[in-house]
Design an enzyme around this catalytic site. Structure first.
Site, short mmCIF file in Angstrom:
data_model
loop_
_atom_site.label_atom_id
_atom_site.label_comp_id
_atom_site.label_asym_id
_atom_site.label_seq_id
_atom_site.Cartn_x
_atom_site.Cartn_y
_atom_site.Cartn_z
N GLY A 22 -9.30 -0.69 -4.48
CA GLY A 22 -7.82 0.31 -5.30
C GLY A 22 -7.31 0.23 -6.66
O GLY A 22 -7.31 0.70 -7.84
N CYS A 385 13.86 11.66 3.46
CA CYS A 385 13.19 12.78 5.03
C CYS A 385 13.89 12.32 5.98
O CYS A 385 15.28 12.77 6.12
CB CYS A 385 11.80 12.43 4.38
SG CYS A 385 11.12 14.26 5.48
N MET A 388 17.47 11.53 5.82
CA MET A 388 18.17 11.89 5.88
C MET A 388 19.21 12.98 6.84
O MET A 388 20.22 13.79 7.05
CB MET A 388 17.85 13.49 4.44
CG MET A 388 18.65 14.46 3.96
SD MET A 388 18.25 16.06 4.67
CE MET A 388 19.18 17.44 3.64
N HIS A 511 10.50 13.65 -0.67
CA HIS A 511 10.15 11.80 -0.88
C HIS A 511 10.12 12.23 -2.27
O HIS A 511 8.72 11.82 -3.13
CB HIS A 511 8.53 11.40 -0.14
CG HIS A 511 9.04 11.72 0.79
ND1 HIS A 511 8.60 10.51 2.27
CD2 HIS A 511 8.51 12.93 2.15
CE1 HIS A 511 8.31 11.30 3.30
NE2 HIS A 511 8.68 12.30 3.38
N GLU A 513 10.16 8.62 -3.96
CA GLU A 513 9.00 7.50 -4.20
C GLU A 513 7.74 8.09 -4.12
O GLU A 513 6.95 7.26 -5.25
CB GLU A 513 9.05 6.54 -3.00
CG GLU A 513 8.33 7.09 -1.48
CD GLU A 513 9.20 8.49 -0.36
OE1 GLU A 513 10.27 8.59 -0.87
OE2 GLU A 513 8.68 8.19 0.33
#
Ligand code: GLN
Length: 537
Positions: A22, A385, A388, A511, A513
């Protein structure tokens, strides 16, 4: 089909898994993109799950979500972070999805009475999935084949690559084989035999590797290089060394030094006249390696023993930290270990806390304690998510006095369901691909901290959840100092919360990120780090 003569690069792996195909693919993508080519990277995964959305993070690391709501392999996160370009469902295909498509066609009678077989039907579908990306007008498509050459489950992919190579003709495709040179400490040598065998294994499937990228812990001596070239049938300059680097972001530069991109362009008969301009990348790396400040952030979650489960969060801290010339030290806190009597000890040294996304009720109460501690002690906190949702539960219980407050995910019968199941999720029974997924718009209130942080009121962020802030509680939250600061403009779902009398107590249902890249560090991560530095002073 595309107007362009799209070129195809296939990346295979030999000897062992986890060699970093990757990162090599992403690095090559960056080098080619920096020369002005329009590049995308695709991952073919040999497992039978339709997508990794149903996989436990311990099993496969983080599930990465794209703009179009595909639940994908975490390598797609690397592709986006390196290339600063979005991927989509087309960039990640699994064996499960291939078979599903073929079987659906069979049921419709599309094969007109023929026997449906791996060759040609499965391989045709694999080739179609590879070529589909050419419609998006890419100059170069890099396709990473998951798994290791020789695995039973990757055989149909290898056969599809063989067919495609033949169909596309000379100079239109190439194969890069990533392999391992193990080091024998006793004899002080790097060994080439496993690589020779894996290249031979590829040849048994009818594929000659064009370039070898060799993972190694030591420099490859000249004679070993020559041996590899000779026994693997590649020119000497096509043997590329890929030494262990202290950061994945160093890899493109190391590969560039060895003219990896030039070798690739020559194989594809593409012009080599420019060089890849990695000026900004180098600036980022210099800042990352020479921080002026340090902050300590506790990442509270339940999958902390496998840090790949939070890959995008860790990388987002790296991007934002480098931008601010700040080293972000993460201390991993397993929420199941948190209790009232160890909070002080756990968080004494930290400048900020992040409560991670997650599913299921294990470790929930520990996360609630962490949120309470951050709120009461003025510690910057970002909840993502589930994070929160935890902040919502904590506020309801400890500020609004609703002792029974909970999410319906953990207690369906709670008398105070401050987090409830989304309306359109109520009748969903199938688990795969059925959450609220992908990019959704969010409108931020002009007076909110978030609107300032984003320098905009209209944002779009990626989601992956079934539960939401219960809007019946919005008013009482507002009256008590918790601002519901961001909404979905169409459904009015609450997407963000922020505490007024606190330096930084921010929860987001989405999200952030997933959207952080080297080129575009995310504003929320930058702000969290800034707040942590402030607190440190
Ligand atoms: N489990 C929660 C939900 O489904 C949060 C999901 C998450 O953190 N990604 O809503």
């Amino acid at each position: 089909m595309s107007k362009k003569n799209t070129k195809y690069i296939f990346v295979t792996g030999g000897v062992t898994s986890s060699l970093g195909k990757g990162i090599v693919s992403a690095s090559l993508g960056l080098l080619l993109k920096s020369r002005g080519f329009n590049v995308t990277i695709q991952k073919l995964d040999p497992y039978i799950n339709i997508d990794p959305g149903t996989l436990n993070p311990y099993e496969h690391g983080e599930c990465y979500v794209t703009e179009d709501g595909a639940e994908t392999d975490l390598d797609l996160g690397h592709y986006e972070r390196f290339l600063n370009a979005p991927t989509s469902q087309n960039n990640n295909v699994t064996t499960g999805r291939i078979y599903q498509t073929v079987i659906e066609k069979e049921r419709k009678g599309d094969f007109l009475g023929k026997t449906v077989q791996v060759i040609p039907h499965i391989t045709n579908e694999i080739k179609r999935r590879i070529k589909i990306l050419a419609k998006e007008d890419y100059d170069i498509i890099i396709t990473e084949i998951g798994g290791t050459v020789g695995d039973i489950e990757s055989l149909p992919y290898i056969e599809s690559v063989r067919q495609l190579k033949w169909e596309l003709g000379e100079n239109n495709s190439m194969v890069i084989h990533l392999t391992l040179l193990p080091y024998l400490a006793a004899s002080g040598e790097l060994k080439t035999k496993p690589s020779q065998h894996s290249v031979r294994q590829l040849m048994e499937s009818g594929i000659q590797a064009d370039v070898l990228v060799c993972r190694t812990e030591h420099e490859i001596p000249k004679d070993q290089r020559a041996k590899l070239a000779q026994f693997c049938n590649v020119p000497l300059e096509n043997v590329i060394e890929c030494m262990d680097a202290d950061t994945i972001y160093q890899v493109p530069l190391e590969l560039q030094k060895q003219k990896f991109d030039e070798v690739v362009l020559k194989e594809l008969d593409l012009p080599v006249h420019k060089t890849a301009d990695l000026k900004d990348w180098k600036t980022f790396l210099t800042k990352y390696k020479n921080p002026k400040k340090t902050v300590n952030i506790a990442l509270v979650g339940k999958y902390v023993s496998l840090q790949d489960s939070y890959k995008s969060i860790v990388e987002a801290f790296i991007h934002a930290g480098a931008h601010l010339e700040t080293e972000v030290k993460i201390s991993w806190v397993y929420s199941g270990d948190l209790a009232a009597d160890n909070l002080e000890k756990t968080f004494k040294e930290v400048d900020g806390i992040l409560i991670a996304p997650g599913f299921g009720d294990r470790g929930i109460e520990g996360k609630v304690l962490a949120a309470q501690y951050a709120r009461e002690n003025g510690i910057p906190l970002l909840g993502i998510c589930l994070g929160m949702q935890i902040m919502t539960i904590e506020f309801a219980r400890n500020v609004l006095g609703m002792k029974d407050a909970n999410s319906m995910e953990f207690d369906v019968n709670t008398s105070e369901p401050v987090i409830s199941i989304m309306e359109d999720q109520k009748n969903v029974v199938e688990k795969g691909g059925t959450m609220r997924l992908g990019a959704w718009k969010c409108t931020l209130r002009p007076e909110s901290k978030l609107a300032k942080i984003y320098a905009s009121q209209d944002i779009s962020e990626r989601h992956r959840h079934r539960y939401e802030f219960n809007s019946e509680y919005q008013e009482v939250f507002e009256q008590n100092g918790m601002m519901t600061s961001g909404f979905n403009p169409d459904t009015k779902l609450v997407e963000t919360i922020e505490l007024k009398n606190h330096p930084f107590f921010v929860g987001v249902q989405y999200h952030p990120e997933y959207k952080s890249t080297v080129e575009n560090p995310h504003p929320l991560f930058k702000e969290l780090i800034r707040q942590c530095s402030e607190k440190k002073k």
